[in-house]
Design a protein around this motif. Sequence first.
Motif, PDB file in Angstrom:
ATOM      1  N   ALA A   1      -2.374  -7.934  -0.325  1.00  9.41           N
ATOM      2  CA  ALA A   1      -2.657  -6.534   0.018  1.00  9.41           C
ATOM      3  C   ALA A   1      -1.817  -6.062   1.199  1.00  9.41           C
TER       4      ALA A   1
ATOM      5  N   TYR B   1      -5.843   2.800   3.766  1.00 12.35           N
ATOM      6  CA  TYR B   1      -5.560   1.385   3.532  1.00 12.35           C
ATOM      7  C   TYR B   1      -6.771   0.538   3.909  1.00 12.35           C
TER       8      TYR B   1
ATOM      9  N   ARG C   1     -13.401  -2.455   0.623  1.00 12.68           N
ATOM     10  CA  ARG C   1     -14.079  -2.343  -0.671  1.00 12.68           C
ATOM     11  C   ARG C   1     -13.321  -3.083  -1.778  1.00 12.68           C
ATOM     12  N   GLU C   2     -12.632  -4.150  -1.408  1.00 15.76           N
ATOM     13  CA  GLU C   2     -11.837  -4.900  -2.387  1.00 15.76           C
ATOM     14  C   GLU C   2     -12.669  -5.350  -3.584  1.00 15.76           C
ATOM     15  N   ASP C   3     -13.834  -5.958  -3.333  1.00 14.39           N
ATOM     16  CA  ASP C   3     -14.641  -6.467  -4.443  1.00 14.39           C
ATOM     17  C   ASP C   3     -15.050  -5.353  -5.406  1.00 14.39           C
TER      18      ASP C   3
ATOM     19  N   LEU D   1     -11.946  -4.072  -7.418  1.00 12.40           N
ATOM     20  CA  LEU D   1     -11.585  -5.017  -8.475  1.00 12.40           C
ATOM     21  C   LEU D   1     -12.592  -4.967  -9.618  1.00 12.40           C
TER      22      LEU D   1
ATOM     23  N   TRP E   1      -9.609   0.481   1.361  1.00 12.50           N
ATOM     24  CA  TRP E   1      -9.355  -0.386   0.203  1.00 12.50           C
ATOM     25  C   TRP E   1      -9.636  -1.840   0.546  1.00 12.50           C
ATOM     26  N   LEU E   2      -9.250  -2.261   1.743  1.00 11.16           N
ATOM     27  CA  LEU E   2      -9.525  -3.643   2.131  1.00 11.16           C
ATOM     28  C   LEU E   2     -11.031  -3.895   2.223  1.00 11.16           C
TER      29      LEU E   2
ATOM     30  N   TRP F   1       0.824  -1.198   0.000  1.00  5.60           N
ATOM     31  CA  TRP F   1       0.000   0.000   0.000  1.00  5.60           C
ATOM     32  C   TRP F   1       0.862   1.254   0.000  1.00  5.60           C
TER      33      TRP F   1
ATOM     34  N   TRP G   1      -1.670  -6.554  -6.307  1.00  7.95           N
ATOM     35  CA  TRP G   1      -1.579  -6.222  -4.875  1.00  7.95           C
ATOM     36  C   TRP G   1      -2.630  -6.983  -4.084  1.00  7.95           C
ATOM     37  N   PHE G   2      -3.878  -6.991  -4.573  1.00  7.84           N
ATOM     38  CA  PHE G   2      -4.913  -7.750  -3.877  1.00  7.84           C
ATOM     39  C   PHE G   2      -4.623  -9.250  -3.910  1.00  7.84           C
ATOM     40  N   GLN G   3      -4.183  -9.743  -5.073  1.00  6.77           N
ATOM     41  CA  GLN G   3      -3.940 -11.174  -5.219  1.00  6.77           C
ATOM     42  C   GLN G   3      -2.836 -11.671  -4.284  1.00  6.77           C
TER      43      GLN G   3
END
Length: 525
Positions: free
Chosen positions: A519, A473, A479-481, A484, A476-477, A440, A514-516
């Motif tokens: 994160a 940070y 609202r990940e879906d 993406l 973002w976690l 991040w 980053w998500f994959q």
Amino acid sequence: MTAYDHITCGARWALLGGALLAPVGCGGDEPAGEGTDGDLGTEEGSTGEIGDTGETDGERAEDRVVPLDVSATALEARCFELPDAPLQISVAPEGQLWLRIDEQTWRVLDPFGSEDVQLLAPTVTALQAWSSERAFVIDGGVPWDVRGQWPQPLPWPAQRTEPTALCGDPSTDANGFVVADGLLHRDHGAWWEWTGPSDAPWANVSWLATDAGACMGPEGELWLAETSGEVWRITADFATRVPELDGADRGALLSGVGVAAVLDDALRLGEVDGLQQIRFEAGPVTAVSTGGGALWVVAGGAVHRWLEGDFTRALHDDVPVMATRLYADATGGAWALDEQRACHLHPTPPTRVEGVFDLQRLTTETIEITARTSAGTRLTSARLDGEDLSIEADGPSRWRAEPVEVGQGWHVLEVFASGSRGATARTLRFEQRRVGELSWVEHIEPLFEEHCSGAACHGPDLGPGTRPDLSSYEAWLEREDGILDRVVTKGDMPPLGARKDSWGLDARLTVAEWFQTGAAWGGND
């Protein structure tokens, strides 16, 4: 990752192998992004629109004629006799020429004078030479990395049909393409499929334009022709049809200039909005090839060379060089073939560079450059981005530079040599795409600050019920879906109407990766 990934024009692609499985395309009914009017937009400088035919209404630049008495360039040549016509031909970026002389025997010719034989399976259907001992091949429906006695299969999606052609280096990220029942690009350890404006795959590719083994230019552009005759300039974001080139039977990528293609016995040269038709009094154009910043053309059987806007005739021992086939390399030279001989032509003594190749995308933090010079020539200096590199002899006619760290972005390597046969200089451009693991702090927050943090976007000062605050940070976690979906799958964020030029495919890949990969935060806490 066993599945392949999917890229379409208009920055839309589906990430397969993860949670997002539905491919999307251009011209569909997906809702427009926030702050846009629903238009998918066009590539800067083009006049076609994504989703339509992509045709342009620009006028062709004024025609040009290269006269018979055009000035000449005296070239050195190293020639090899060809007792039999080769069945297949491929040239490596640094000039090694592979000739298939029977089902399993490949003759390898080196511009420095050596000759070797490589034995490959008779079932090999396509080959991209990469050095004297290395090539990428298609065998048994799978792409392979062949290095001496230890060939390694490249990961290949089982659901794809057998590949038919190779371009570039498909063993590393962002450097190679494979043509199967579509156009597949290797990146981030997986295969991504590029599709056209109608969401149909590029399933009938007749040629890809290359520059000494590289198939993408510095802006990520790729030129291709379909078997229907249509020619396209495509990137991961845009696809522009170039009807002025429809029917061109071959093409070459000329970085900084555009494409060089053969059509109606003439040369077409330039970008989408400024193609020039060039005819030769010597006769019809039958071959083009590019490498080392030079364009090589066979017209009327005679070899011509283009450099920085000027054409010259190729002479060796005061005699015009004639050829039927032509294969340029990154040293600035080219192989000219006829029925009896293969001759490597070079205007100055060749210098070979190893450790990085022109237009390469790499992720390593450190590069180690070695160079080889021809007899009677020594390496005098080397520079990286204008700064001197320390070099020292590393055996007869071999030189090594001290390892050097490189940061993210494009770099320019210059290598200079001189001797009794004259002076030579080489320039290679390469991109360092990323250093270290994604976090991040180092990668995502800077992207957010540059592209998403405005008062009308996703900054911290938005009122309730408006757009979500994505400045942290934790946000973002949570609202990940959604991120993406909008940034990666639909590709409509940031909205095209407010998108900066610096936002591109690499930024979207950064978010997805980053998500994959977990994160990570990356701070000191």
